[in-house]
Design a protein around this motif. Structure first.
Motif, mmCIF file in Angstrom:
data_model
loop_
_atom_site.group_PDB
_atom_site.id
_atom_site.type_symbol
_atom_site.label_atom_id
_atom_site.label_comp_id
_atom_site.label_asym_id
_atom_site.label_seq_id
_atom_site.Cartn_x
_atom_site.Cartn_y
_atom_site.Cartn_z
ATOM 1 N N GLU A 35 12.795 -15.122 -13.553
ATOM 2 C CA GLU A 35 11.366 -14.855 -13.725
ATOM 3 C C GLU A 35 10.960 -13.635 -12.897
ATOM 4 O OE1 GLU A 35 9.161 -18.657 -13.501
ATOM 5 O OE2 GLU A 35 7.416 -17.413 -13.069
ATOM 6 N N ARG A 92 6.572 -22.084 -8.705
ATOM 7 C CA ARG A 92 6.340 -20.691 -9.073
ATOM 8 C C ARG A 92 7.293 -19.822 -8.255
ATOM 9 N NH1 ARG A 92 4.433 -23.397 -12.181
ATOM 10 N NH2 ARG A 92 2.307 -23.531 -13.004
ATOM 11 N N ASN A 128 4.840 -27.494 -10.925
ATOM 12 C CA ASN A 128 4.056 -26.591 -10.063
ATOM 13 C C ASN A 128 4.889 -25.480 -9.442
ATOM 14 O OD1 ASN A 128 2.506 -29.585 -8.955
ATOM 15 N ND2 ASN A 128 1.597 -28.111 -10.353
ATOM 16 N N GLU A 158 5.605 -23.757 -16.079
ATOM 17 C CA GLU A 158 4.316 -24.073 -16.686
ATOM 18 C C GLU A 158 4.466 -24.044 -18.204
ATOM 19 O OE1 GLU A 158 1.393 -21.232 -15.503
ATOM 20 O OE2 GLU A 158 -0.295 -22.494 -16.135
ATOM 21 N N ARG A 159 5.346 -23.168 -18.691
ATOM 22 C CA ARG A 159 5.482 -22.924 -20.130
ATOM 23 C C ARG A 159 6.483 -23.833 -20.815
ATOM 24 N NH1 ARG A 159 2.236 -18.942 -22.739
ATOM 25 N NH2 ARG A 159 1.179 -17.894 -21.036
ATOM 26 N N GLN A 179 6.738 -15.681 -17.390
ATOM 27 C CA GLN A 179 6.418 -15.505 -15.985
ATOM 28 C C GLN A 179 5.884 -16.776 -15.337
ATOM 29 O OE1 GLN A 179 4.615 -11.986 -14.522
ATOM 30 N NE2 GLN A 179 5.530 -10.706 -16.099
ATOM 31 N N SER A 180 5.816 -17.848 -16.080
ATOM 32 C CA SER A 180 5.492 -19.145 -15.465
ATOM 33 C C SER A 180 6.395 -20.172 -16.129
ATOM 34 C CB SER A 180 4.038 -19.525 -15.706
ATOM 35 O OG SER A 180 3.199 -18.444 -15.475
ATOM 36 N N SER A 225 9.505 -10.121 -14.284
ATOM 37 C CA SER A 225 8.252 -9.590 -13.754
ATOM 38 C C SER A 225 8.456 -8.160 -13.254
ATOM 39 C CB SER A 225 7.777 -10.506 -12.629
ATOM 40 O OG SER A 225 6.758 -9.905 -11.906
#
Lengths: 328, 328
Positions: free
Chosen positions: A288, A213, A211, A305-306, A301-302, A292
């Motif tokens: 990241e 970010r 989670n 998550e990726r 950018q995640s 961005s």
């Protein structure tokens, strides 16, 4: 005239000859668990008359495969000393021989033992799994959702100050960048080289590093800085002496950071794959932000998550069968 | 009538009482270094008549701080046995008490010992350092360039087939995606749970993971696949039983991959920060390809060039002072 030893002649022909002439100087080093020790001293090689520097490594040996049953009899020990008896648990010390200053073995017993005890102490077979973003969505997330919220109520009790308040080393109540720092239960709060602290974040929406970010960078950086400062003030720890890391999979799904002394190496919690350095998390999120700012594409950018995470999982862990079924 | 034990009454009041009634069933688990063992059996709690399941944990104890000097005298041992004497090195076994089936301690000695020996076995103080891309360029790269090429001639000997040819498990001579797989010297080639293999790449331009680029993905994927296949065929290893990783900083600057059994945990080589999973390297480069295909910007198109690496370094390591001086 003493016979000149050839350069390839053994300096000692027996352990007795070696130890008889050994003069102890100092301990060079010890394993963190201290089952081996390096001694420096001097000894007189056979056929020589001068003392020469001598290093001894003394290492306790593993149990032999067929030795186990005989250890569980009083006859195996020259002395047995009961330390504690508490309900079904007891602790004792045992000596292989009389006259030894310290006990050779510590014995812990559980009786009557339940099935759960037996399982807990049985050999755990583990396998590596690869958790892709898809497997996270379809397997891990539903698994987390299926867990009773009560499994982390002990965390909320600490965050709310209704439990272990006397242990808290540092508290910051900011709902986004705040956290509580406590000694971990695994630490005896004395042995500095085995220092183990725990950080619990106030933000209850971060369940694991999946989670994380870029908006969490201020929280992560504050944890890194403030905890190092507190440890320096409180325990005299120097800069660069602490290892900050996060587990994935974690044992419980509320974001937390482990802090241990750099020399504390004899435990599996710092194994690559399971452990992720807080410094690396911060670095990845910083890159990241950089991407961005340069108008970078979504894939990077995640980051968390990726990513595909590869980790070892006990085959008895509820997630193992679920992940394997889907081809992890 | 036997008195009923209250639920909080100790099941045994002494270690003797416990061990006297213990009946061994099986070993539940052992540490990989096997200095502890969990036994399952049954015992009769005091005041009861029925046997109950009983778990015993037997753990060898650390040396006491003041015990070290006395260990280096023949009087400390009931029996000493010389195993090997080779030049300045000798190995012996020692028993704390007569009648014990296996030796309690292994003794290694080096005499005469040099300053280098003393340094090697002295306590190493380490600190965490943060190697930014700038520090890599200004400190680490010049350091690598200053090393004599002869330090890795042993690697080239293996790649060229002029050394250890009889040990090679797999050889692929492709100049870009080829590599040689051998057992690591640290492995006894017998104990499967301590399996340790080494991969040396044919490509001599990759000095460390800092040099990895997306063009190396075919090489890394081939290593992952072929070595797993060879280990399965040769040692009966199952899928997911091997951990592939790379060190940073490495000990020598020719790209190599360590392969160990998943259950081999009792060594510091797998520590997060130093060790990087091959799976994670492949995943990071794959995401880089993805970013590049989506028209991503430069910053994230050289992941291993842009990363900051945090790792622990012995303060005696030549790089430590150089990095610290520049603010690592």
């Amino acid at each position: 005239m003493a016979p000149a030893a050839s350069s390839s002649a053994p300096s000692f022909s027996s352990a007795d000859a070696l130890l008889s002439s050994f003069r102890f100087e100092r301990v060079l080093s010890e394993d963190p668990r201290a089952l081996l020790v390096y001694l420096l001293g001097t000894a007189v090689p056979e056929g020589q008359s001068e003392r020469a520097p001598c290093i001894l490594k003394l290492e306790k040996t593993p149990y032999a495969p067929d030795e186990a049953p005989s250890l569980a009899t009083p006859g195996a020990w020259s002395k047995l000393q009961t330390v504690t008896c508490n309900d079904i648990y007891s602790t004792s010390l045992a000596w292989f021989a009389p006259g030894r200053t310290t006990a050779d073995v510590q014995i812990l017993s559980i009786c009557p033992a339940t099935e759960k005890h037996v399982k807990k102490y049985s050999m755990q077979v583990s396998r590596l799994v690869r958790e892709t973003p898809e497997l996270y969505e379809t397997v891990v997330k539903p698994y987390m959702d299926s867990l009773s919220p009560s499994t982390i109520s002990w965390v909320y009790n600490i965050l709310d100050g209704t439990a272990e308040a006397e242990n808290v080393l540092y508290r910051d109540d900011d709902p986004e960048t705040g956290f509580v720092l406590t000694p971990d239960l695994k630490w005896d709060q004395k042995t500095l080289s085995a220092l183990y602290l725990l950080v619990l974040t106030q933000d209850r929406t971060i369940r694991s590093l999946r989670n994380l970010r870029t908006r969490h960078l201020p929280l992560l950086r504050k944890i890194r800085q403030e905890c190092e400062r507190v440890a320096m003030e409180r325990y005299g720890i120097e800069k660069g002496e602490l290892r900050f890391f996060v587990h994935y999979q974690p044992t419980y799904y509320h974001f937390h950071v482990h802090i241990v002394h750099l020399s504390y190496l004899s435990f599996s919690g710092i194994t690559v794959g399971q452990a992720h350095l807080l410094d690396d998390l911060i670095d990845s999120l910083s890159l990241e932000v950089e991407a961005s700012n340069s108008g970078g594409p979504a894939p990077l950018q995640s980051w968390f998550e990726r990513r595909t995470f590869t980790y070892s999982l006990g085959v008895e862990h509820p997630l193992y069968a679920l992940l394997k079924e889907k081809g992890a």
